[in-house]
Scaffold this motif. Structure first.
Motif, mmCIF file in Angstrom:
data_model
loop_
_atom_site.group_PDB
_atom_site.id
_atom_site.type_symbol
_atom_site.label_atom_id
_atom_site.label_comp_id
_atom_site.label_asym_id
_atom_site.label_seq_id
_atom_site.Cartn_x
_atom_site.Cartn_y
_atom_site.Cartn_z
ATOM 1 N N ALA A 6 37.431 32.228 41.103
ATOM 2 C CA ALA A 6 37.240 33.356 40.674
ATOM 3 C C ALA A 6 38.524 34.209 40.136
ATOM 4 O O ALA A 6 39.596 33.727 40.209
ATOM 5 C CB ALA A 6 36.962 34.324 41.908
ATOM 6 N N SER A 7 38.162 35.243 39.098
ATOM 7 C CA SER A 7 39.307 35.932 38.360
ATOM 8 C C SER A 7 38.970 37.465 38.829
ATOM 9 O O SER A 7 38.011 37.821 39.182
ATOM 10 C CB SER A 7 38.996 35.579 37.009
ATOM 11 O OG SER A 7 38.075 36.329 36.488
ATOM 12 N N LEU A 8 39.923 38.389 38.047
ATOM 13 C CA LEU A 8 39.703 39.563 38.391
ATOM 14 C C LEU A 8 38.633 40.368 37.498
ATOM 15 O O LEU A 8 37.998 41.215 38.010
ATOM 16 C CB LEU A 8 41.032 40.350 37.697
ATOM 17 C CG LEU A 8 42.300 40.291 38.615
ATOM 18 C CD1 LEU A 8 43.344 40.816 37.347
ATOM 19 C CD2 LEU A 8 42.377 41.186 39.631
ATOM 20 N N ASN A 9 38.016 39.323 36.462
ATOM 21 C CA ASN A 9 36.779 39.732 35.937
ATOM 22 C C ASN A 9 35.608 39.573 36.784
ATOM 23 O O ASN A 9 34.343 40.161 36.369
ATOM 24 C CB ASN A 9 36.455 38.967 34.767
ATOM 25 C CG ASN A 9 37.598 39.128 33.616
ATOM 26 O OD1 ASN A 9 38.267 40.509 33.675
ATOM 27 N ND2 ASN A 9 37.749 38.396 32.902
ATOM 28 N N ASP A 10 35.707 38.904 37.810
ATOM 29 C CA ASP A 10 34.483 38.699 38.833
ATOM 30 C C ASP A 10 34.274 39.638 40.043
ATOM 31 O O ASP A 10 33.582 39.688 40.850
ATOM 32 C CB ASP A 10 34.725 37.029 39.476
ATOM 33 C CG ASP A 10 34.705 36.223 38.440
ATOM 34 O OD1 ASP A 10 33.810 36.064 37.525
ATOM 35 O OD2 ASP A 10 35.543 35.164 38.460
ATOM 36 N N ILE A 11 35.270 40.592 40.232
ATOM 37 C CA ILE A 11 35.139 41.496 41.345
ATOM 38 C C ILE A 11 33.901 42.163 41.551
ATOM 39 O O ILE A 11 33.762 42.202 42.468
ATOM 40 C CB ILE A 11 36.478 42.735 41.338
ATOM 41 C CG1 ILE A 11 37.740 41.726 41.389
ATOM 42 C CG2 ILE A 11 36.380 43.624 42.218
ATOM 43 C CD1 ILE A 11 39.246 42.680 41.086
#
Length: 168
Positions: A6-11
């Motif tokens: 996961a990345s920050l864009n997935d929050i």
């Protein structure tokens, strides 16, 4: 299905899965008043904090459907239970109701175990509410009873069970 870190864009996607899965999984386990007060904004705040404050070795995986929509996630890392003799801990694993019972949870779990082996962890544990039907999923994966404790969620007093794998 695609599993990836996961990345920050997935929050927001993770927060949506977390919110919806709590409302379906814990219906009739946790009070409706508590569940109805959980908001997407609150979950987004929580996951933003997690991403900004994660410790070395902690991982978050998402599983996406064919439309690249997040339908589940897993987070875990070093055990937070210093009094139990398990090195790693599965902090959370949630799937949308429509994504359950299709093998996706097993895929996420196995990907996490692969990561733990790469980082030389040898054992893992998790906490699950005693009334959560997912307890059977963990037992099918080989999780064994360790201990239990009483916890409070809102006004509800519940039993949480620790399950573990001594040799992954």
């Amino acid at each position: 299905m695609k599993i990836r870190l996961a990345s920050l864009n997935d929050i927001e996607g993770i927060a949506k899965v977390h919110l919806e899965s709590w409302k379906t999984t814990y219906k009739n386990i946790i009070s409706d008043s508590y569940l109805s007060n959980i908001t997407l904004e609150g979950r987004i705040r929580n996951w933003t904090w997690v991403f900004n404050n994660s410790n070395n070795g902690e991982v978050i995986y998402v599983i996406e459907d064919e439309n690249n929509q997040i339908v589940g996630f897993l987070s875990g890392g070093k055990s937070r239970e210093s009094n139990l003799e398990y090195e790693a801990e599965l902090y959370a694993i949630y799937l949308l109701k429509d994504a359950q019972c299709k093998g996706y949870g097993r895929l996420l779990f196995n990907r996490f175990i692969e990561e733990l082996k790469l980082t030389k962890y040898e054992s893992i544990m998790l906490w699950v509410l005693k009334e959560n039907p997912a307890i059977n999923f963990y037992k099918k994966l080989g999780g064994e009873y360790i201990t239990e404790k009483e916890i409070q969620i809102g006004e509800d007093r519940l039993i949480e069970i620790a399950l573990g794998w001594k040799d992954i």
